[in-house]
Design an enzyme around this catalytic site. Structure first.
Site, short mmCIF file in Angstrom:
data_model
loop_
_atom_site.label_atom_id
_atom_site.label_comp_id
_atom_site.label_asym_id
_atom_site.label_seq_id
_atom_site.Cartn_x
_atom_site.Cartn_y
_atom_site.Cartn_z
N ASP A 159 0.80 -1.29 0.17
CA ASP A 159 0.16 0.22 -0.20
C ASP A 159 0.81 1.23 -0.07
O ASP A 159 1.99 1.33 0.21
CB ASP A 159 -0.95 0.11 1.19
N TYR A 204 6.26 -10.05 7.11
CA TYR A 204 6.16 -8.40 7.41
C TYR A 204 6.78 -8.33 8.66
O TYR A 204 6.65 -8.98 9.64
CB TYR A 204 4.96 -8.10 7.20
#
Length: 283
Positions: A71, A129
């Protein structure tokens, strides 16, 4: 089919005598980009900048392929992309040639030859992540570029407890939406843990999560809800109940700035037999 992962055209599929398929590891500071995926003209994205650099070394494809579409504002130290091109020099030289044309916020870290049918998104075994939280009562302009600042200190033991709740295979419908309409929201979490370190002037907490795939904004949702529970704004067992029942919890996302895609794992068969184990790295 997304713009970042189109089907190969005839020229790409057939290739030439000196054309090869390369896998690249990419790092970038996502602060000034509107996400990874290429968008309309005038919108600055990571993919758009990468494709400009690839054209400078003779790439003629329509779109590079990426392992994930991070994003706006999300960073990466281990994003993976692939492209076909003719290059008659060592991979290390290709890394150098691409980095010359890239902006300071993006860098190719390594290049490897892979099989012609390699797809960085579909062939990924797992993605990892890391989310960074800093604790300080006063704004920290430099540190907050890649972290979420909290003025209060979360209960670290509660963070560790909630992190362990997500291990295994679950339906994460309460924590994100499927990337594709009607897609499954079931994911398998291999690692979900909190780490901490003390630095001056702030304390740092890190959340690491590895899975076979993630829902849209799932990691930022997981971090936000765990932080709210550790700060006492949610009952301690509410995350487990939401995971088991599918009932939604309070709205909210951790800021994009704290999130980094650190690794994408692949099976060994993606590599050409004569290139296995060969890798060019720039340190």
């Amino acid at each position: 089919m997304s713009a970042s992962n189109p089907p190969l055209n005839d020229a790409e599929a057939s290739g030439g005598s000196s054309e090869a398929h390369y896998k690249f590891t990419v790092s970038y500071d996502g602060t000034s980009f509107k996400g990874f995926q290429r968008q309309t003209d005038g919108v600055r994205t990571v993919q758009g900048e990468l494709e400009k650099a690839f054209r400078s070394v003779g790439w003629t494809g329509t779109a590079i392929r990426g392992a994930g579409r991070t994003d706006s504002g999300v960073h990466a130290s281990g994003q993976v992309i692939s492209a076909r091109l003719c290059w008659n020099h060592p991979p290390a030289a290709l890394v150098g040639a691409l980095n010359v044309s890239l902006p300071p916020e993006i860098a190719i870290q390594d290049a490897e030859r892979v099989r012609s049918d390699f797809d960085p998104r579909r062939d990924a075994v797992s993605r990892t992540y890391r989310y960074r939280i800093l604790i300080h009562p006063i704004r920290q302009p430099l540190s907050e570029r890649n972290g979420w600042r909290l003025s209060a200190v979360p209960d670290f033991e509660k963070l560790r407890e909630t992190g362990a709740v997500f291990l295994g295979t679950h339906d994460f419908a309460s924590f994100g939406s499927a990337p594709e309409k009607g897609g499954s929201t079931v994911r398998r979490i291999y690692r979900s843990r909190w780490l901490r370190s003390a630095e001056t002037p702030e304390k740092l907490f890190f959340y690491e999560v590895e899975a076979n795939g993630f829902l849209y904004r799932m990691v930022r949702r997981l971090v936000y809800l765990q932080a709210m529970a550790a700060l006492g704004f949610l009952p301690g067992d509410s995350l487990r109940e939401a995971l088991e029942s599918g009932r939604p919890l309070r709205a909210g996302l951790a800021p994009a700035a704290g999130l980094t895609l650190t690794n994408v794992s692949y099976p060994a068969w993606i590599y050409d037999s004569d290139e296995t184990g060969k890798q060019a790295e720039i340190f």
